[in-house]
Design an enzyme around this catalytic site. Structure first.
Site: not given
Length: 284
Positions: A139, A156
């Protein structure tokens, strides 16, 4: 007597779960993962001594991390999820009819496969939604290199210890801001404030160079023990935190789905923080 799993997130304080049945367990040189059944919380997943998610209370976390930014925005067409391999955030995002595209960046396909098998209710078919684009990648690297733009970004991630720590870094926030459209919103899990107040202060400081409005909202997730969990919020429009109850109710009704924790009044109230958090933020 049942085997007992004891969480080791905090020194001198914790919670324990009876293990009724071990569904999956793997130990490597760098991590320990276990998925087990518990009579109170159903299927429980824990990584390195820390509870990650449970079948029975996941809806609180996933609804609040998703519906608050999406209903505050009001017209989010493109959503980015960082992490969230269990599929719970994706499931909730896909309930919004205005969303046309959602990219989820998960570092490990095995996480998705495992959660599909042992926690199928988390994703509830969302990985097969035509709007979903699943990217197996880091990410951090994704937000630093992509040319894509999004209306809402949801991080998240695990707690800010070990490998998850980089998802709480200034560089990560800077790149998330770069990937947001004008009027966009960034949100992220930020730990249980009473137990991890330093993380609230640090996140506020790290968000402030990139977002003119940085704040937090709260949700009470039973298995994230120690009080309310804070969810970080970043945008350049302070009014997005103050959408009227009437407008939120209209948007919620128009979306046409039922929730189990989220509602428009709770949405508004979630931004009213306990005084000890407000004091810490003032000091930040």
């Amino acid at each position: 007597m049942a085997n007992v799993y004891t969480e080791k997130l905090y020194d001198g304080y914790g919670q324990s779960f009876d293990i009724d049945e071990v569904l999956f367990e793997q130990q490597t040189d760098s991590w320990h993962l276990i998925i087990f059944r518990n009579s109170m919380f159903g299927t429980v997943m824990a990584l390195d001594g820390i509870i990650q998610t449970t079948e029975k209370d996941e809806f609180v976390y996933h609804e609040m991390l998703t519906h608050v930014p999406l209903f505050a925005h009001g017209n989010a067409k493109r959503v980015l999820i960082i992490g969230g391999g269990d599929g719970g955030i994706l499931r909730e995002v896909c309930k919004h009819p205005e969303v046309e595209h959602v990219t989820q960046v998960e570092i490990d396909q095995a996480v998705i496969d495992m959660c599909k098998e042992y926690l199928p209710g988390h994703s509830d078919g969302a990985f097969d939604d035509a709007r979903a684009n699943i990217v197996i990648a880091d990410g951090i690297e994704y937000v630093s290199t992509t040319d894509e733009k999004f209306d809402v970004i949801i991080s998240d991630c695990t707690d800010p210890v070990g490998p998850g720590e980089v998802l709480f870094s200034s560089k990560f926030y800077e790149n998330c801001k770069r990937c947001l459209n004008d009027g966009g919103i960034f949100v992220a899990q930020n730990g249980v404030a009473y137990m991890q107040i330093d993380e609230v202060v640090t996140t506020r400081r790290r968000l402030s160079p990139y977002f003119t409005d940085q704040s937090f909202y709260a949700a009470a997730v039973p298995t994230y023990i120690g009080g309310v969990m804070t969810l970080a919020w970043g945008s350049d429009d302070a009014s997005l935190r103050q959408v009227s109850l009437e407008t939120l109710e209209q948007r919620f009704k128009a979306a046409g789905f039922k929730s189990r924790y989220y509602n428009p009044a709770l949405h508004q109230g979630a931004f009213a923080l306990p005084q000890f958090i407000r004091d810490a933020l003032d000091d930040a």
